[in-house]
Write an enzyme that holds these catalytic residues in place. Structure first.
Site, PDB file in Angstrom:
ATOM      1  N   GLY A   1      42.990 -98.641  30.030  1.00  0.00           N
ATOM      2  CA  GLY A   1      43.621 -99.748  29.303  1.00  0.00           C
ATOM      3  C   GLY A   1      43.121-101.135  29.674  1.00  0.00           C
TER       4      GLY A   1
ATOM      5  CG  ASP B   1      46.950-101.530  30.380  1.00  0.00           C
ATOM      6  OD1 ASP B   1      47.666-101.341  31.385  1.00  0.00           O
ATOM      7  OD2 ASP B   1      46.710-100.624  29.551  1.00  0.00           O
TER       8      ASP B   1
ATOM      9  CG  ASP C   1      56.413 -99.999  30.271  1.00  0.00           C
ATOM     10  OD1 ASP C   1      57.400-100.699  30.035  1.00  0.00           O
ATOM     11  OD2 ASP C   1      56.238 -98.896  29.719  1.00  0.00           O
TER      12      ASP C   1
ATOM     13  CE  LYS D   1      55.654-102.750  26.651  1.00  0.00           C
ATOM     14  NZ  LYS D   1      55.624-101.335  26.270  1.00  0.00           N
TER      15      LYS D   1
ATOM     16  CG  PHE E   1      53.543 -98.176  22.390  1.00  0.00           C
ATOM     17  CD1 PHE E   1      53.595 -97.758  23.709  1.00  0.00           C
ATOM     18  CD2 PHE E   1      52.409 -97.878  21.648  1.00  0.00           C
ATOM     19  CE1 PHE E   1      52.536 -97.062  24.283  1.00  0.00           C
ATOM     20  CE2 PHE E   1      51.353 -97.178  22.212  1.00  0.00           C
ATOM     21  CZ  PHE E   1      51.424 -96.761  23.531  1.00  0.00           C
ATOM     22  CB  VAL E   2      51.447-103.863  22.332  1.00  0.00           C
ATOM     23  CG1 VAL E   2      52.690-104.656  21.961  1.00  0.00           C
ATOM     24  CG2 VAL E   2      51.306-103.795  23.851  1.00  0.00           C
TER      25      VAL E   2
ATOM     26  CG  ASP F   1      45.564 -95.469  24.538  1.00  0.00           C
ATOM     27  OD1 ASP F   1      46.129 -96.049  25.479  1.00  0.00           O
ATOM     28  OD2 ASP F   1      45.707 -94.253  24.313  1.00  0.00           O
TER      29      ASP F   1
ATOM     30  NE  ARG G   1      41.259 -96.335  25.265  1.00  0.00           N
ATOM     31  CZ  ARG G   1      42.312 -96.184  26.058  1.00  0.00           C
ATOM     32  NH1 ARG G   1      42.965 -97.239  26.484  1.00  0.00           N
ATOM     33  NH2 ARG G   1      42.710 -94.988  26.432  1.00  0.00           N
TER      34      ARG G   1
HETATM   35  P1  5GP Z   1      53.931 -98.367  33.956  1.00  0.00           P
HETATM   36  O1  5GP Z   1      55.127 -97.828  33.219  1.00  0.00           O
HETATM   37  O2  5GP Z   1      53.463 -97.439  35.019  1.00  0.00           O
HETATM   38  O3  5GP Z   1      54.171 -99.787  34.455  1.00  0.00           O
HETATM   39  O4  5GP Z   1      52.800 -98.473  32.888  1.00  0.00           O
HETATM   40  C1  5GP Z   1      52.086 -97.334  32.650  1.00  0.00           C
HETATM   41  C2  5GP Z   1      50.948 -97.514  31.757  1.00  0.00           C
HETATM   42  O5  5GP Z   1      51.446 -97.191  30.488  1.00  0.00           O
HETATM   43  C3  5GP Z   1      50.287 -98.876  31.619  1.00  0.00           C
HETATM   44  O6  5GP Z   1      49.277 -99.072  32.567  1.00  0.00           O
HETATM   45  C4  5GP Z   1      49.714 -98.734  30.238  1.00  0.00           C
HETATM   46  O7  5GP Z   1      48.442 -98.135  30.302  1.00  0.00           O
HETATM   47  C5  5GP Z   1      50.694 -97.816  29.541  1.00  0.00           C
HETATM   48  N1  5GP Z   1      51.608 -98.603  28.687  1.00  0.00           N
HETATM   49  C6  5GP Z   1      52.810 -99.105  28.978  1.00  0.00           C
HETATM   50  N2  5GP Z   1      53.306 -99.796  27.929  1.00  0.00           N
HETATM   51  C7  5GP Z   1      52.360 -99.700  26.955  1.00  0.00           C
HETATM   52  C8  5GP Z   1      52.256-100.209  25.617  1.00  0.00           C
HETATM   53  O8  5GP Z   1      53.119-100.924  25.086  1.00  0.00           O
HETATM   54  N3  5GP Z   1      51.123 -99.883  24.935  1.00  0.00           N
HETATM   55  C9  5GP Z   1      50.133 -99.122  25.461  1.00  0.00           C
HETATM   56  N4  5GP Z   1      49.077 -98.864  24.694  1.00  0.00           N
HETATM   57  N5  5GP Z   1      50.183 -98.628  26.710  1.00  0.00           N
HETATM   58  C10 5GP Z   1      51.292 -98.931  27.438  1.00  0.00           C
HETATM   59 MG    MG Z   2      47.089 -98.807  32.132  1.00  0.00          MG
END
Ligand code: 5GP
Ligand code: MG
Length: 199
Positions: free
Chosen positions: A46, A102, A105, A133, A154-155, A161, A167
């Site tokens: 990402g 990237d 979350d 977020k 979700f973006v 992606d 991407r």
């Molecule tokens: P975490 O929940 O571990 O902070 O984020 C996990 C991963 O989920 C991020 O690194 C990212 O790759 C993916 N992710 C989280 N939110 C989004 C979103 O809104 N869009 C996309 N494409 N990937 C996301």
């Molecule tokens: Mg990621």
């Protein structure tokens, strides 16, 4: 591809402007405290496009490391336990590390990779994310440099992606609900997202 988008959340010009600002902020931080250079560790896939732009805004001596992590396994649409798909390809012992992802979350990915870098003997670790977020980011996982705070949608685009697609969109955007629903097989379910294969 454009037909799949319902709205653009962050246009390319705004991303470019913010990446320049982040570059200045990061360069200034490291210039003040070390001249031995840094190691930029990027979480694939990402952060691919973000880091390519960001590192060209950093006039610092640097090495580049990559690690591939996945937190979406199978047909699920909310992140699970992050798993390392390809381990870190560089030695970070004694290095000042800038960890780039990237999006922050639930924080599971940054927490896990950060722990690995600590175990590998990094001298310092700072984190930089393009997006956060805030609705979900837990208090124990903070990023030192943040591009944009966004709503809990979700973006895709600019490296992010959906099912390993989109991407290459130059903007950060939200897809039409039908695109996610089609991938989920038309079913609703509790999961908000469909299943990106890797990050
Ligand atoms: P975490 O929940 O571990 O902070 O984020 C996990 C991963 O989920 C991020 O690194 C990212 O790759 C993916 N992710 C989280 N939110 C989004 C979103 O809104 N869009 C996309 N494409 N990937 C996301
Ligand atoms: Mg990621």
């Amino acid at each position: 591809m454009d037909a799949d988008i319902i709205r653009i959340l962050i246009p390319r010009e705004e991303i470019a402007r913010r990446v320049r600002e982040l570059g200045e902020q990061i360069a200034c931080t490291y210039e003040r405290e070390n001249d031995a250079g840094i190691t930029v560790v990027t979480i694939l896939s990402g952060a691919l496009i973000f880091v390519a732009d960001l590192m060209r805004q950093l006039p610092l001596k640097m090495k580049v490391g990559l690690i591939m992590v996945s937190s979406y396994a199978g047909p699920r649409t909310s992140p699970g336990e992050p798993k390392v798909i390809h381990g870190l390809n560089t030695d970070v012992a004694g290095r000042h590390v800038l960890l780039v992802d990237d999006i922050l979350d639930t924080g599971g990915t940054l927490r896990m990779v950060r722990r690995r870098l600590e175990e590998a003997g990094a001298r310092s670790i700072r984190t930089c994310v393009l997006l956060r977020k805030p609705a979900k980011a837990p208090p124990d996982v903070q990023a030192d440099f943040i591009g944009f705070d966004i709503e809990d949608a979700f973006v895709v685009g600019y490296g992010l992606d959906f099912d390993d697609q989109y991407r290459n969109l130059p903007d950060i955007a939200v897809l039409r609900e039908e695109i996610y629903a089609r991938r989920r097989g038309g079913g609703g379910g509790n999961d908000r997202f469909a299943s990106p294969n890797d990050q």
